[in-house]
Design a protein around this motif. Structure first.
Motif, PDB file in Angstrom:
ATOM      1  N   ILE A 187      -8.603 -13.232  -1.121  1.00 10.93           N
ATOM      2  CA  ILE A 187      -7.031 -13.114  -1.147  1.00 10.93           C
ATOM      3  C   ILE A 187      -6.593 -12.092  -0.183  1.00 10.93           C
ATOM      4  O   ILE A 187      -7.431 -11.285  -0.166  1.00 10.93           O
ATOM      5  CB  ILE A 187      -6.867 -12.711  -2.509  1.00 10.93           C
ATOM      6  CG1 ILE A 187      -7.430 -13.782  -3.745  1.00 10.93           C
ATOM      7  CG2 ILE A 187      -5.279 -12.430  -2.774  1.00 10.93           C
ATOM      8  CD1 ILE A 187      -7.260 -13.144  -4.980  1.00 10.93           C
ATOM      9  N   CYS A 188      -5.782 -12.348   0.584  1.00 10.93           N
ATOM     10  CA  CYS A 188      -5.198 -11.295   1.706  1.00 10.93           C
ATOM     11  C   CYS A 188      -4.866  -9.951   0.906  1.00 10.93           C
ATOM     12  O   CYS A 188      -3.997 -10.155  -0.088  1.00 10.93           O
ATOM     13  CB  CYS A 188      -4.022 -11.757   2.251  1.00 10.93           C
ATOM     14  SG  CYS A 188      -3.382 -10.758   3.377  1.00 10.93           S
ATOM     15  N   PHE A 189      -5.350  -8.928   1.229  1.00  9.40           N
ATOM     16  CA  PHE A 189      -5.239  -7.680   0.539  1.00  9.40           C
ATOM     17  C   PHE A 189      -5.414  -7.630  -0.927  1.00  9.40           C
ATOM     18  O   PHE A 189      -4.926  -7.233  -1.827  1.00  9.40           O
ATOM     19  CB  PHE A 189      -3.854  -7.098   0.606  1.00  9.40           C
ATOM     20  CG  PHE A 189      -3.009  -6.924   1.894  1.00  9.40           C
ATOM     21  CD1 PHE A 189      -3.889  -5.954   2.609  1.00  9.40           C
ATOM     22  CD2 PHE A 189      -2.321  -7.679   2.474  1.00  9.40           C
ATOM     23  CE1 PHE A 189      -3.262  -5.772   4.000  1.00  9.40           C
ATOM     24  CE2 PHE A 189      -1.682  -7.442   3.690  1.00  9.40           C
ATOM     25  CZ  PHE A 189      -2.410  -6.749   4.518  1.00  9.40           C
ATOM     26  N   GLY A 190      -6.512  -8.246  -1.302  1.00  9.36           N
ATOM     27  CA  GLY A 190      -6.940  -8.540  -2.683  1.00  9.36           C
ATOM     28  C   GLY A 190      -7.460  -7.238  -3.344  1.00  9.36           C
ATOM     29  O   GLY A 190      -6.743  -7.152  -4.423  1.00  9.36           O
ATOM     30  N   ARG A 191      -8.201  -6.526  -2.774  1.00 13.00           N
ATOM     31  CA  ARG A 191      -8.304  -5.240  -3.302  1.00 13.00           C
ATOM     32  C   ARG A 191      -7.260  -4.432  -3.566  1.00 13.00           C
ATOM     33  O   ARG A 191      -7.197  -3.496  -4.607  1.00 13.00           O
ATOM     34  CB  ARG A 191      -9.463  -4.691  -2.663  1.00 13.00           C
ATOM     35  CG  ARG A 191     -10.927  -5.206  -3.012  1.00 13.00           C
ATOM     36  CD  ARG A 191     -11.932  -4.854  -1.979  1.00 13.00           C
ATOM     37  NE  ARG A 191     -13.195  -5.235  -2.471  1.00 13.00           N
ATOM     38  CZ  ARG A 191     -13.756  -6.291  -2.389  1.00 13.00           C
ATOM     39  NH1 ARG A 191     -13.091  -7.230  -1.312  1.00 13.00           N
ATOM     40  NH2 ARG A 191     -14.816  -6.900  -2.785  1.00 13.00           N
ATOM     41  N   THR A 192      -6.276  -4.165  -2.537  1.00 12.42           N
ATOM     42  CA  THR A 192      -5.119  -3.485  -2.547  1.00 12.42           C
ATOM     43  C   THR A 192      -4.173  -4.063  -3.800  1.00 12.42           C
ATOM     44  O   THR A 192      -3.763  -3.065  -4.380  1.00 12.42           O
ATOM     45  CB  THR A 192      -4.381  -3.569  -1.308  1.00 12.42           C
ATOM     46  OG1 THR A 192      -5.251  -3.223  -0.341  1.00 12.42           O
ATOM     47  CG2 THR A 192      -3.028  -2.868  -1.348  1.00 12.42           C
ATOM     48  N   LEU A 193      -4.105  -5.238  -3.910  1.00 12.00           N
ATOM     49  CA  LEU A 193      -3.384  -5.858  -5.168  1.00 12.00           C
ATOM     50  C   LEU A 193      -3.956  -5.325  -6.473  1.00 12.00           C
ATOM     51  O   LEU A 193      -3.310  -5.152  -7.269  1.00 12.00           O
ATOM     52  CB  LEU A 193      -3.094  -7.298  -4.982  1.00 12.00           C
ATOM     53  CG  LEU A 193      -2.407  -7.943  -3.789  1.00 12.00           C
ATOM     54  CD1 LEU A 193      -2.389  -9.522  -3.503  1.00 12.00           C
ATOM     55  CD2 LEU A 193      -0.693  -7.580  -4.218  1.00 12.00           C
ATOM     56  N   LEU A 194      -5.285  -5.266  -6.284  1.00  7.91           N
ATOM     57  CA  LEU A 194      -5.868  -5.080  -7.752  1.00  7.91           C
ATOM     58  C   LEU A 194      -5.504  -3.628  -8.207  1.00  7.91           C
ATOM     59  O   LEU A 194      -5.162  -3.319  -9.296  1.00  7.91           O
ATOM     60  CB  LEU A 194      -7.399  -5.242  -7.824  1.00  7.91           C
ATOM     61  CG  LEU A 194      -8.202  -4.814  -8.722  1.00  7.91           C
ATOM     62  CD1 LEU A 194      -8.171  -5.388 -10.069  1.00  7.91           C
ATOM     63  CD2 LEU A 194      -9.877  -4.910  -8.581  1.00  7.91           C
ATOM     64  N   VAL A 195      -5.735  -2.745  -7.084  1.00  7.62           N
ATOM     65  CA  VAL A 195      -5.365  -1.184  -7.227  1.00  7.62           C
ATOM     66  C   VAL A 195      -3.906  -1.087  -7.705  1.00  7.62           C
ATOM     67  O   VAL A 195      -3.752  -0.306  -8.711  1.00  7.62           O
ATOM     68  CB  VAL A 195      -5.680  -0.402  -6.187  1.00  7.62           C
ATOM     69  CG1 VAL A 195      -5.281   1.077  -6.229  1.00  7.62           C
ATOM     70  CG2 VAL A 195      -7.205  -0.295  -5.787  1.00  7.62           C
ATOM     71  N   PHE A 196      -3.195  -1.889  -7.202  1.00  2.89           N
ATOM     72  CA  PHE A 196      -1.694  -1.721  -7.442  1.00  2.89           C
ATOM     73  C   PHE A 196      -1.459  -2.251  -8.901  1.00  2.89           C
ATOM     74  O   PHE A 196      -0.476  -1.518  -9.631  1.00  2.89           O
ATOM     75  CB  PHE A 196      -0.620  -2.542  -6.278  1.00  2.89           C
ATOM     76  CG  PHE A 196       0.702  -2.587  -6.735  1.00  2.89           C
ATOM     77  CD1 PHE A 196       1.368  -1.611  -6.510  1.00  2.89           C
ATOM     78  CD2 PHE A 196       0.972  -3.967  -7.246  1.00  2.89           C
ATOM     79  CE1 PHE A 196       2.907  -1.582  -6.690  1.00  2.89           C
ATOM     80  CE2 PHE A 196       2.589  -4.030  -7.549  1.00  2.89           C
ATOM     81  CZ  PHE A 196       3.166  -3.086  -7.216  1.00  2.89           C
ATOM     82  N   ALA A 197      -1.963  -3.279  -9.109  1.00  6.98           N
ATOM     83  CA  ALA A 197      -1.770  -3.863 -10.490  1.00  6.98           C
ATOM     84  C   ALA A 197      -2.182  -2.892 -11.711  1.00  6.98           C
ATOM     85  O   ALA A 197      -1.640  -2.599 -12.564  1.00  6.98           O
ATOM     86  CB  ALA A 197      -2.339  -5.064 -10.645  1.00  6.98           C
ATOM     87  N   LEU A 198      -3.387  -2.477 -11.263  1.00 12.34           N
ATOM     88  CA  LEU A 198      -3.998  -1.310 -12.415  1.00 12.34           C
ATOM     89  C   LEU A 198      -3.098   0.014 -12.455  1.00 12.34           C
ATOM     90  O   LEU A 198      -2.954   0.300 -13.447  1.00 12.34           O
ATOM     91  CB  LEU A 198      -5.435  -1.131 -11.911  1.00 12.34           C
ATOM     92  CG  LEU A 198      -6.453  -1.956 -11.999  1.00 12.34           C
ATOM     93  CD1 LEU A 198      -7.808  -1.665 -11.394  1.00 12.34           C
ATOM     94  CD2 LEU A 198      -6.822  -2.618 -13.505  1.00 12.34           C
ATOM     95  N   VAL A 199      -2.674   0.392 -11.340  1.00  9.92           N
ATOM     96  CA  VAL A 199      -1.998   1.626 -11.252  1.00  9.92           C
ATOM     97  C   VAL A 199      -0.654   1.460 -11.858  1.00  9.92           C
ATOM     98  O   VAL A 199      -0.157   2.132 -12.637  1.00  9.92           O
ATOM     99  CB  VAL A 199      -1.789   2.258  -9.980  1.00  9.92           C
ATOM    100  CG1 VAL A 199      -0.767   3.474  -9.857  1.00  9.92           C
ATOM    101  CG2 VAL A 199      -3.193   2.610  -9.166  1.00  9.92           C
TER     102      VAL A 199
END
Length: 284
Positions: A187-199
């Motif tokens: 997924i493009c920016f998959g880890r960034t999206l995970l951090v964003f969703a958690l925060v």
């Protein structure tokens, strides 16, 4: 002493503004882009210089607030200089890179390492190292011609194309990760999206919990507040949970709620092409 520092700051701001304006004027005087040159960000330079002046002029008119406004205006002026000055000119053996302060540095193609693309499907920037310098070319600069010239040099020196090398690095990193990490890689920016969703989920859930713990249902509006707070808590839990579930099952319908970018297929388990039944042949 404070007055002297304020005057020095205002003088420095004036010099930066004048130099940024000169850079834009010099870039426009250079004329249209040459065949082996990339830089067409001067409209962006004008925009950032205007934004910088909006904060810089009040700092001159109201010296008491000069320090605070300079924190905003000076970085914008520097971005304007980057947009107007940074460019690349190349030939068959290497290229010249011009910095934000209009200083040109010569590099050979053999100095380039780890060239890669970053960004989404709509806009992809080119990032690479030349010696000890990290260079980033914006998508608006049209870096494709420079990348093609670099690819021609690699071909002449019996090296694989840089896009293939980029793919191999991604595949090696992909193989080092676990099952869930590999799905994030696709997924493009998959880890960034995970951090964003958690925060974001933690923020909504915490805000809802605080209101639930501090509100006493004494009136109708308090009950409404409790219901809204409970919805905040549910949203704070559901938002990251939905993304994690979508990644775990690679459910594209769920993931489209979080990102519109393309999802890479699994390189280790490529999808088999669908077989279409020939027309006219009865199904058994």
């Amino acid at each position: 002493m404070a007055v002297r520092w304020r005057e020095m700051l205002l003088a420095f701001e004036a010099v930066v503004f004048l130099f940024a304006g000169y850079c834009i004027w010099a870039r426009r005087k250079e004329g249209e882009h040459q065949k082996q040159e990339t830089n067409n960000l001067w409209p962006l330079a004008v925009f950032f210089l205007c934004c910088s002046l909006l904060f810089g002029i009040p700092s001159i008119l109201f010296p008491g607030e000069g320090g605070l406004l300079a924190v905003i205006s000076l970085p914008m002026a520097y971005v304007s200089m980057i947009a107007s000055n940074c460019r690349i000119r190349w030939d068959t053996r290497g290229f010249w890179y011009r910095t934000a302060l209009r200083r040109e540095v010569r590099y050979e193609y053999e100095d380039v390492s780890r060239m890669r693309r970053i960004g989404s499907d709509l806009s992809r920037d080119l990032v690479f190292r030349a010696g000890k310098r990290l260079i980033c070319l914006d998508d608006w600069q049209g870096w494709d011609r420079f990348a093609s010239a670099y690819d021609n040099w690699r071909t002449q020196n019996r090296q694989i194309p840089w896009r293939e090398e980029e793919k191999q690095r991604w595949l090696r990193r992909y193989q080092r990760h676990g099952v869930f990490g590999r799905k994030l890689d696709r997924i493009c920016f998959g880890r960034t999206l995970l951090v964003f969703a958690l925060v974001l989920g933690a923020f909504f859930a915490a805000a809802g919990f605080v209101v639930l713990l501090t509100t006493r249902p004494a009136a109708a509006k308090d009950i409404v507040m409790l219901v809204v707070s409970a919805l905040f808590v549910l949203a704070g839990i559901a938002f990251p949970a939905g993304y994690i579930w979508g990644v775990a099952h690679m459910n594209k319908r769920v993931l489209r709620f979080y990102t519109k970018n393309r999802i890479r297929p699994d390189p280790l388990n490529p999808e088999k092409p669908k077989r279409f039944r020939k027309a006219g042949r009865p199904r058994k």
